[in-house]
Design a protein around this motif. Structure first.
Motif, PDB file in Angstrom:
ATOM      1  N   GLU A 186       0.856  -1.187   0.000  1.00  0.00           N
ATOM      2  CA  GLU A 186       0.000   0.000   0.000  1.00  0.00           C
ATOM      3  C   GLU A 186       0.889   1.233   0.000  1.00  0.00           C
ATOM      4  O   GLU A 186       1.653   1.468   0.936  1.00  0.00           O
ATOM      5  CB  GLU A 186      -0.930   0.024   1.211  1.00  0.00           C
ATOM      6  CG  GLU A 186      -1.900   1.208   1.156  1.00  0.00           C
ATOM      7  CD  GLU A 186      -2.969   1.157   2.233  1.00  0.00           C
ATOM      8  OE1 GLU A 186      -4.103   0.749   1.933  1.00  0.00           O
ATOM      9  OE2 GLU A 186      -2.635   1.516   3.385  1.00  0.00           O
ATOM     10  N   TYR A 187       0.805   1.999  -1.065  1.00  0.00           N
ATOM     11  CA  TYR A 187       1.585   3.220  -1.219  1.00  0.00           C
ATOM     12  C   TYR A 187       0.791   4.390  -0.640  1.00  0.00           C
ATOM     13  O   TYR A 187      -0.378   4.582  -1.004  1.00  0.00           O
ATOM     14  CB  TYR A 187       1.874   3.491  -2.689  1.00  0.00           C
ATOM     15  CG  TYR A 187       2.701   2.430  -3.358  1.00  0.00           C
ATOM     16  CD1 TYR A 187       4.085   2.543  -3.448  1.00  0.00           C
ATOM     17  CD2 TYR A 187       2.099   1.296  -3.906  1.00  0.00           C
ATOM     18  CE1 TYR A 187       4.851   1.564  -4.065  1.00  0.00           C
ATOM     19  CE2 TYR A 187       2.857   0.311  -4.525  1.00  0.00           C
ATOM     20  CZ  TYR A 187       4.230   0.453  -4.602  1.00  0.00           C
ATOM     21  OH  TYR A 187       4.981  -0.524  -5.211  1.00  0.00           O
ATOM     22  N   LEU A 188       1.407   5.162   0.227  1.00  0.00           N
ATOM     23  CA  LEU A 188       0.761   6.372   0.734  1.00  0.00           C
ATOM     24  C   LEU A 188       1.134   7.505  -0.214  1.00  0.00           C
ATOM     25  O   LEU A 188       2.172   8.145  -0.077  1.00  0.00           O
ATOM     26  CB  LEU A 188       1.193   6.683   2.158  1.00  0.00           C
ATOM     27  CG  LEU A 188       0.469   7.883   2.789  1.00  0.00           C
ATOM     28  CD1 LEU A 188      -1.037   7.649   2.849  1.00  0.00           C
ATOM     29  CD2 LEU A 188       1.026   8.179   4.165  1.00  0.00           C
ATOM     30  N   GLN A 189       0.283   7.736  -1.180  1.00  0.00           N
ATOM     31  CA  GLN A 189       0.569   8.714  -2.220  1.00  0.00           C
ATOM     32  C   GLN A 189       0.210  10.115  -1.717  1.00  0.00           C
ATOM     33  O   GLN A 189      -0.915  10.354  -1.265  1.00  0.00           O
ATOM     34  CB  GLN A 189      -0.218   8.363  -3.485  1.00  0.00           C
ATOM     35  CG  GLN A 189       0.138   6.969  -3.991  1.00  0.00           C
ATOM     36  CD  GLN A 189      -0.640   6.550  -5.214  1.00  0.00           C
ATOM     37  OE1 GLN A 189      -0.148   5.776  -6.020  1.00  0.00           O
ATOM     38  NE2 GLN A 189      -1.862   7.009  -5.357  1.00  0.00           N
ATOM     39  N   VAL A 190       1.138  11.017  -1.815  1.00  0.00           N
ATOM     40  CA  VAL A 190       0.953  12.401  -1.363  1.00  0.00           C
ATOM     41  C   VAL A 190       0.724  13.249  -2.617  1.00  0.00           C
ATOM     42  O   VAL A 190       1.655  13.523  -3.376  1.00  0.00           O
ATOM     43  CB  VAL A 190       2.172  12.897  -0.563  1.00  0.00           C
ATOM     44  CG1 VAL A 190       1.923  14.313  -0.052  1.00  0.00           C
ATOM     45  CG2 VAL A 190       2.473  11.951   0.604  1.00  0.00           C
ATOM     46  N   LEU A 242      -3.594  13.031   1.049  1.00  0.00           N
ATOM     47  CA  LEU A 242      -3.076  11.676   1.164  1.00  0.00           C
ATOM     48  C   LEU A 242      -4.038  10.695   0.488  1.00  0.00           C
ATOM     49  O   LEU A 242      -5.231  10.693   0.761  1.00  0.00           O
ATOM     50  CB  LEU A 242      -2.899  11.295   2.638  1.00  0.00           C
ATOM     51  CG  LEU A 242      -1.974  12.193   3.459  1.00  0.00           C
ATOM     52  CD1 LEU A 242      -1.830  11.642   4.879  1.00  0.00           C
ATOM     53  CD2 LEU A 242      -0.614  12.340   2.797  1.00  0.00           C
ATOM     54  N   PHE A 243      -3.474   9.862  -0.373  1.00  0.00           N
ATOM     55  CA  PHE A 243      -4.276   8.916  -1.155  1.00  0.00           C
ATOM     56  C   PHE A 243      -3.634   7.534  -1.054  1.00  0.00           C
ATOM     57  O   PHE A 243      -2.798   7.157  -1.884  1.00  0.00           O
ATOM     58  CB  PHE A 243      -4.343   9.387  -2.606  1.00  0.00           C
ATOM     59  CG  PHE A 243      -5.191   8.527  -3.517  1.00  0.00           C
ATOM     60  CD1 PHE A 243      -6.312   7.850  -3.044  1.00  0.00           C
ATOM     61  CD2 PHE A 243      -4.880   8.405  -4.862  1.00  0.00           C
ATOM     62  CE1 PHE A 243      -7.091   7.063  -3.891  1.00  0.00           C
ATOM     63  CE2 PHE A 243      -5.652   7.635  -5.724  1.00  0.00           C
ATOM     64  CZ  PHE A 243      -6.754   6.954  -5.231  1.00  0.00           C
ATOM     65  N   PRO A 244      -3.988   6.739  -0.035  1.00  0.00           N
ATOM     66  CA  PRO A 244      -3.436   5.375   0.052  1.00  0.00           C
ATOM     67  C   PRO A 244      -3.911   4.541  -1.128  1.00  0.00           C
ATOM     68  O   PRO A 244      -5.068   4.625  -1.549  1.00  0.00           O
ATOM     69  CB  PRO A 244      -4.016   4.847   1.375  1.00  0.00           C
ATOM     70  CG  PRO A 244      -4.477   6.059   2.117  1.00  0.00           C
ATOM     71  CD  PRO A 244      -4.881   7.050   1.082  1.00  0.00           C
ATOM     72  N   ARG A 247      -1.657  -2.259  -4.090  1.00  0.00           N
ATOM     73  CA  ARG A 247      -1.363  -2.952  -5.343  1.00  0.00           C
ATOM     74  C   ARG A 247      -0.916  -4.377  -5.051  1.00  0.00           C
ATOM     75  O   ARG A 247      -0.222  -4.632  -4.069  1.00  0.00           O
ATOM     76  CB  ARG A 247      -0.287  -2.202  -6.135  1.00  0.00           C
ATOM     77  CG  ARG A 247      -0.741  -0.812  -6.588  1.00  0.00           C
ATOM     78  CD  ARG A 247       0.357  -0.064  -7.330  1.00  0.00           C
ATOM     79  NE  ARG A 247      -0.070   1.266  -7.743  1.00  0.00           N
ATOM     80  CZ  ARG A 247      -0.666   1.551  -8.890  1.00  0.00           C
ATOM     81  NH1 ARG A 247      -0.923   0.582  -9.760  1.00  0.00           N
ATOM     82  NH2 ARG A 247      -1.017   2.784  -9.189  1.00  0.00           N
ATOM     83  N   LEU A 248      -1.306  -5.288  -5.943  1.00  0.00           N
ATOM     84  CA  LEU A 248      -0.951  -6.699  -5.848  1.00  0.00           C
ATOM     85  C   LEU A 248       0.163  -6.996  -6.839  1.00  0.00           C
ATOM     86  O   LEU A 248       0.106  -6.582  -7.999  1.00  0.00           O
ATOM     87  CB  LEU A 248      -2.169  -7.564  -6.167  1.00  0.00           C
ATOM     88  CG  LEU A 248      -1.935  -9.070  -6.323  1.00  0.00           C
ATOM     89  CD1 LEU A 248      -1.611  -9.699  -4.974  1.00  0.00           C
ATOM     90  CD2 LEU A 248      -3.144  -9.745  -6.949  1.00  0.00           C
ATOM     91  N   PHE A 249       1.175  -7.749  -6.377  1.00  0.00           N
ATOM     92  CA  PHE A 249       2.302  -8.153  -7.222  1.00  0.00           C
ATOM     93  C   PHE A 249       2.380  -9.671  -7.259  1.00  0.00           C
ATOM     94  O   PHE A 249       2.147 -10.330  -6.232  1.00  0.00           O
ATOM     95  CB  PHE A 249       3.622  -7.623  -6.646  1.00  0.00           C
ATOM     96  CG  PHE A 249       3.763  -6.125  -6.645  1.00  0.00           C
ATOM     97  CD1 PHE A 249       4.551  -5.474  -7.582  1.00  0.00           C
ATOM     98  CD2 PHE A 249       3.131  -5.354  -5.677  1.00  0.00           C
ATOM     99  CE1 PHE A 249       4.701  -4.104  -7.559  1.00  0.00           C
ATOM    100  CE2 PHE A 249       3.274  -3.972  -5.647  1.00  0.00           C
ATOM    101  CZ  PHE A 249       4.062  -3.340  -6.599  1.00  0.00           C
ATOM    102  N   LEU A 250       2.744 -10.202  -8.396  1.00  0.00           N
ATOM    103  CA  LEU A 250       3.077 -11.629  -8.477  1.00  0.00           C
ATOM    104  C   LEU A 250       4.208 -11.820  -9.473  1.00  0.00           C
ATOM    105  O   LEU A 250       4.257 -11.173 -10.513  1.00  0.00           O
ATOM    106  CB  LEU A 250       1.851 -12.484  -8.830  1.00  0.00           C
ATOM    107  CG  LEU A 250       1.223 -12.442 -10.221  1.00  0.00           C
ATOM    108  CD1 LEU A 250       1.905 -13.430 -11.178  1.00  0.00           C
ATOM    109  CD2 LEU A 250      -0.250 -12.741 -10.139  1.00  0.00           C
TER     110      LEU A 250
END
Length: 254
Positions: A186-190, A242-244, A247-250
Motif C-alpha cells: 500500500e503506497y501512501l501517495q501524497v 493523502l491517497f493510500p 497494489r498486488l504483485f506476483l
C-alpha cells in the motif's frame, strides 16, 4: 474506451514506482525475448530494452493513443496494437511482464494460466495490478453511479472487483509454477493540486463513465463524485492530499 496519455501522465511518478518495484523483484535471468503486455506509453518497455540490450522487446497495448505516444520516443522496442484479452505470443517468451493492465480484463482464472503457458522453460511472468477497489475512491464512484439517473447505463460498464485476493491467485498458479512470489504493497501517495483524487481517477477508473456520459449529465455526476471524494480525502494543513493505494504483485517462474 479512449485513453488520454496526458491525463494518465499527470501522476507519472506515482504510477512509475510500482513498475520499478516489480522489476526489482525479478529473479536473475538473461531473457532473449521480453513482452510488456499493456505497455501504455512505453516507459517500462524502453527500460527493459536498456537493461537487456540483446533481448527482443515487444510492447503490446490496445490503445492507439498510448502507442502513438510510445512511438514518439526513439527506441528499439517493437510496438503492437492488440486486444490484451486474446493476444498471445506466437513463440515462447522468456519474460512476460504486465504493469497495471490486467485489472481491465476478466477471467483471470483462465488468463494467467494461459500467460504462464506462453513462457519458455525457466521463463518468468511478472504482474502488478491495483487492488484498491474497496477504497473510498472506488466505493464512492460506485455509489455515485448507483444513485443518479445514469445508474442503468453505468451499471454494465463499471467493474467493482476485477482483482482477487492474493491467496486466490496462489491456488490458481502455484500448481503450474516452480516458484511463485505474491505480495501486496500500500503506497501512501501524497498528491498536490485541486481535487487530486478525482484527477487521478480521470486517468483510469473514471474512463468508463467519461465514455458513457456527456454534457450536463457528466458534469452533474462529477460534481456529486467530487463532493464525496473531498469528504473522504480532505486536504491536509500543508495543502496536500493523502491517497493510500494498494497494489498486488506476483512473480512466477515456470
Amino acid at each position: 474506451m479512449p485513453w488520454d496519455p496526458e491525463q494518465y501522465a499527470r501522476f507519472e511518478s506515482w504510477r512509475r514506482r510500482p513498475a520499478h518495484d516489480l522489476v526489482a523483484a525479478l529473479p536473475s535471468l538473461t531473457p532473449r525475448t521480453v513482452v510488456d503486455l499493456g505497455c501504455g506509453a512505453g516507459q517500462l518497455a524502453r527500460r527493459l530494452a536498456e537493461r537487456w540490450p540483446e533481448a527482443e522487446v515487444l510492447g503490446v497495448d490496445n490503445s492507439p493513443a498510448m502507442l502513438e505516444r510510445a512511438r514518439t520516443t526513439p527506441s528499439r522496442v517493437r510496438w503492437l496494437q492488440a486486444d490484451l484479452g486474446v493476444w498471445r505470443p506466437d513463440r515462447p517468451v522468456d519474460l512476460l511482464i504486465s504493469n497495471a493492465a490486467l485489472q481491465w480484463l476478466d477471467g483471470h482464472e483462465r488468463l494467467l494460466p494461459e500467460l504462464l503457458r506462453a513462457l519458455a522453460p525457466g521463463g518468468v511472468l511478472a504482474v502488478q495490478m491495483p487492488r484498491n477497489f474497496d477504497a473510498p475512491s472506488h466505493r464512492l464512484l460506485y455509489e455515485t453511479a448507483a444513485d443518479g439517473p445514469w445508474a442503468e447505463r453505468l451499471a454494465p460498464v463499471l467493474r467493482t472487483a476485477p482483482v482477487h485476493a492474493p491467496d486466490v491467485y496462489y491456488d490458481w498458479l502455484a500448481p503450474l509454477t516452480r516458484r511463485l512470489d505474491l505480495w501486496e504493497t500500500e503506497y501512501l501517495q501524497v498528491l498536490e493540486g485541486d481535487d487530486p483524487v478525482l484527477e487521478w481517477t480521470r486517468g483510469t477508473t473514471l474512463l468508463p463513465v467519461l465514455d458513457t456520459l456527456a454534457g450536463a449529465e457528466l458534469d452533474a455526476f462529477l460534481a456529486a463524485y467530487r463532493a464525496r471524494l473531498n469528504a473522504a480525502y480532505p486536504r491536509r494543513p500543508d495543502g496536500r492530499t493523502l491517497f493510500p493505494f494498494k497494489r498486488l504483485f506476483l512473480v512466477a517462474r515456470v
